[in-house]
Write an enzyme that holds these catalytic residues in place. Sequence first.
Site, PDB file in Angstrom:
ATOM      1  N   ARG A   1     -11.477  32.649  14.975  1.00 14.76           N
ATOM      2  CA  ARG A   1     -12.452  33.326  14.128  1.00 14.76           C
ATOM      3  C   ARG A   1     -13.541  32.324  13.717  1.00 14.76           C
ATOM      4  O   ARG A   1     -13.248  31.255  13.211  1.00 14.76           O
ATOM      5  CB  ARG A   1     -11.777  33.913  12.883  1.00 14.76           C
ATOM      6  CG  ARG A   1     -10.956  35.157  13.190  1.00 14.76           C
ATOM      7  CD  ARG A   1     -10.228  35.650  11.974  1.00 14.76           C
ATOM      8  NE  ARG A   1      -9.212  34.703  11.515  1.00 14.76           N
ATOM      9  CZ  ARG A   1      -8.523  34.823  10.389  1.00 14.76           C
ATOM     10  NH1 ARG A   1      -8.745  35.836   9.584  1.00 14.76           N
ATOM     11  NH2 ARG A   1      -7.614  33.921  10.065  1.00 14.76           N
TER      12      ARG A   1
ATOM     13  N   LEU B   1     -14.574  14.585   4.807  1.00 16.07           N
ATOM     14  CA  LEU B   1     -15.845  13.906   5.092  1.00 16.07           C
ATOM     15  C   LEU B   1     -15.923  13.556   6.576  1.00 16.07           C
ATOM     16  O   LEU B   1     -16.548  12.556   6.929  1.00 16.07           O
ATOM     17  CB  LEU B   1     -15.975  12.636   4.241  1.00 16.07           C
ATOM     18  CG  LEU B   1     -16.388  12.811   2.778  1.00 16.07           C
ATOM     19  CD1 LEU B   1     -16.605  11.463   2.116  1.00 16.07           C
ATOM     20  CD2 LEU B   1     -17.665  13.657   2.645  1.00 16.07           C
TER      21      LEU B   1
ATOM     22  N   GLY C   1     -15.322  26.141  10.606  1.00 13.35           N
ATOM     23  CA  GLY C   1     -15.223  27.522  11.071  1.00 13.35           C
ATOM     24  C   GLY C   1     -13.960  28.122  10.497  1.00 13.35           C
ATOM     25  O   GLY C   1     -13.466  27.663   9.462  1.00 13.35           O
TER      26      GLY C   1
ATOM     27  N   THR D   1      -8.516  36.862  -0.533  1.00 16.76           N
ATOM     28  CA  THR D   1      -9.710  36.305  -1.192  1.00 16.76           C
ATOM     29  C   THR D   1     -10.708  37.434  -1.412  1.00 16.76           C
ATOM     30  O   THR D   1     -11.118  38.088  -0.448  1.00 16.76           O
ATOM     31  CB  THR D   1     -10.333  35.217  -0.308  1.00 16.76           C
ATOM     32  OG1 THR D   1      -9.313  34.252  -0.041  1.00 16.76           O
ATOM     33  CG2 THR D   1     -11.503  34.540  -0.999  1.00 16.76           C
TER      34      THR D   1
ATOM     35  N   CYS E   1     -11.821  31.612   6.883  1.00 19.24           N
ATOM     36  CA  CYS E   1     -12.020  31.510   5.426  1.00 19.24           C
ATOM     37  C   CYS E   1     -13.358  30.916   5.033  1.00 19.24           C
ATOM     38  O   CYS E   1     -14.201  31.602   4.469  1.00 19.24           O
ATOM     39  CB  CYS E   1     -10.889  30.690   4.804  1.00 19.24           C
ATOM     40  SG  CYS E   1      -9.320  31.554   4.879  1.00 19.24           S
TER      41      CYS E   1
HETATM   42  C1  UDX Z   1      -9.310  26.529   4.329  1.00 22.00           C
HETATM   43  C2  UDX Z   1      -8.916  25.817   3.026  1.00 22.00           C
HETATM   44  O1  UDX Z   1      -8.688  24.433   3.297  1.00 22.00           O
HETATM   45  C3  UDX Z   1      -7.667  26.467   2.438  1.00 22.00           C
HETATM   46  O2  UDX Z   1      -7.339  25.859   1.185  1.00 22.00           O
HETATM   47  C4  UDX Z   1      -7.931  27.951   2.242  1.00 22.00           C
HETATM   48  O3  UDX Z   1      -6.749  28.580   1.767  1.00 22.00           O
HETATM   49  C5  UDX Z   1      -8.362  28.595   3.538  1.00 22.00           C
HETATM   50  O4  UDX Z   1      -9.508  27.908   4.079  1.00 22.00           O
HETATM   51  P1  UDX Z   1      -8.421  26.469   6.845  1.00 22.00           P
HETATM   52  O5  UDX Z   1      -9.446  27.522   7.138  1.00 22.00           O
HETATM   53  O6  UDX Z   1      -7.047  26.607   7.408  1.00 22.00           O
HETATM   54  O7  UDX Z   1      -8.265  26.308   5.255  1.00 22.00           O
HETATM   55  O8  UDX Z   1      -9.016  25.104   7.410  1.00 22.00           O
HETATM   56  P2  UDX Z   1      -9.455  23.672   6.868  1.00 22.00           P
HETATM   57  O9  UDX Z   1      -8.410  22.691   7.167  1.00 22.00           O
HETATM   58  O10 UDX Z   1      -9.944  23.761   5.466  1.00 22.00           O
HETATM   59  O11 UDX Z   1     -10.681  23.377   7.853  1.00 22.00           O
HETATM   60  C6  UDX Z   1     -11.808  24.271   7.876  1.00 22.00           C
HETATM   61  C7  UDX Z   1     -12.796  23.848   8.896  1.00 22.00           C
HETATM   62  O12 UDX Z   1     -13.466  22.657   8.468  1.00 22.00           O
HETATM   63  C8  UDX Z   1     -12.237  23.524  10.287  1.00 22.00           C
HETATM   64  O13 UDX Z   1     -13.097  24.100  11.255  1.00 22.00           O
HETATM   65  C9  UDX Z   1     -12.282  22.010  10.342  1.00 22.00           C
HETATM   66  O14 UDX Z   1     -12.429  21.539  11.659  1.00 22.00           O
HETATM   67  C10 UDX Z   1     -13.510  21.712   9.505  1.00 22.00           C
HETATM   68  N1  UDX Z   1     -13.529  20.366   8.906  1.00 22.00           N
HETATM   69  C11 UDX Z   1     -12.563  20.001   8.023  1.00 22.00           C
HETATM   70  C12 UDX Z   1     -14.551  19.477   9.229  1.00 22.00           C
HETATM   71  O15 UDX Z   1     -15.450  19.793  10.023  1.00 22.00           O
HETATM   72  N2  UDX Z   1     -14.563  18.233   8.640  1.00 22.00           N
HETATM   73  C13 UDX Z   1     -13.620  17.838   7.755  1.00 22.00           C
HETATM   74  O16 UDX Z   1     -13.709  16.693   7.268  1.00 22.00           O
HETATM   75  C14 UDX Z   1     -12.575  18.740   7.440  1.00 22.00           C
END
Ligand code: UDX
Length: 438
Positions: A335, A255, A262, A121, A265
């Site tokens: 991370r 939601l 966290g 990215t 990404c």
């Molecule tokens: C994300 C993107 O989803 C993915 O498409 C991209 O390639 C990389 O970044 P990832 O970091 O693996 O993926 O995690 P993701 O499932 O998106 O969750 C990110 C964070 O959001 C987590 O800490 C999760 O706990 C939090 N989250 C997710 C919430 O707090 N509430 C939600 O409803 C969904």
Amino acid sequence: MKVSVIGCGYLGAVHAASMAELGHEVIGVDTDSHRISELAAHRAPFYEPQLPEILASAGAKGRLRFSTDIADAGGARVHFLAVGTPQKAGGYAADLTFVDAAVESLIPHLAPGDLVVGKSTVPVGTAARLAARVAEGCPGAMLAWNPEFLREGFAVKDTITPDRIVYGLPSDPDHAATAKALLDEIYATAIARDTPVVVTDYQTAELVKVAANAFLATKISFINAMAEIAEVVDADITQLADAIGYDSRIGRKFLNAGVGFGGGCLPKDIRAFTARAEELGRGESVSFLKEVDAINLRRRQRVVDLVIEMLGGKIYQRKVAVLGLSFKPESDDTRDSPALDVAVQLKGRGADVVAVDPKAVPNSMRKHPQLAYTEDLETALSGAHAVVLVTEWAQYRQLDPEWAARLVRRPLIIDGRNCLDPAAWRAAGWTYRGMGRS
Ligand code: UDX
């Protein structure tokens, strides 16, 4: 197809193994010799479901090799860049040191007709700059940008069966046609399954990735902002999310209110996007992302404040069991983890924190040796004055409140992920507090 994957972290190791699983001949390259020796033995150097299985199966077929020597990438036709683009120290922008170093070290081993494919990215404009460098360093070699959308915990599935594929192609029509043909061959299995392919230019491909992550982060912070309001008026955020989520234009996914997002990404990508937009003179277009970030960070503070409030302001030398350390379940990645951050903040306020996680203890311990850790839930709960659930691993979601009540000193629970049944916990004698729930 002979391919190389430069950078074998959470993205690159999964990409290398998945490409081999799809039938390509793969060499993965990384400067971290420990990581490479693990991968070369077809062992996963981090926790990711299905990765051990595909490493073993691709390894057994002889299609997957790993090396610390970039010269071993020579001879491959397609070279994926999968190195990290972390947040710059002391700023919001992305640190492109690893991407630039990967391209420079690869150039002497490129041959005319080779395709370098960026997956990391990056700030918009990076691909054009790197394409010029590749063309200068090896005339006849090309570059494409092909962002990755995998989620940790589902990384293998998302790589082998992606929901969409994006090609950012060179402006030269002959180069674009060659690059597209090579990418079509790489992704032939997914394309045969009618996976949508968006064929575009470099800058759109780069923006697609950051826009997707900015949207997801905004969705999470939107519901967390509503949770802040719900807390004031005693409304229930989970019912609110269900009710608005039934509207198919809104949708229920992403939601879930709680301690916030966290990982490697979302947090750094929205910050890098803000920094890049400011460089482009369009800072105001994404200034809302600063608010998205601020809402997100406030939720961590809210959990800490709730613990202190429930302990009547007396947190010093109180045992607090922190359930979860990884930034989300089914990952050992810490991370920018809200869970680890909460544990560290509680420790800083004087609590005797005992943090438990099934996979993320080693990574957490390296970063924060001042905390006490265990992988055993019973040890964490025993004698605790308060329990804080901050990563919704299945074993914590399914925790039996009656069993847990017998272990703790005081039955106080803060559900930082709104994943427990408040009625069941209250019935077992617990004082239960969720996020944005009465
Ligand atoms: C994300 C993107 O989803 C993915 O498409 C991209 O390639 C990389 O970044 P990832 O970091 O693996 O993926 O995690 P993701 O499932 O998106 O969750 C990110 C964070 O959001 C987590 O800490 C999760 O706990 C939090 N989250 C997710 C919430 O707090 N509430 C939600 O409803 C969904």
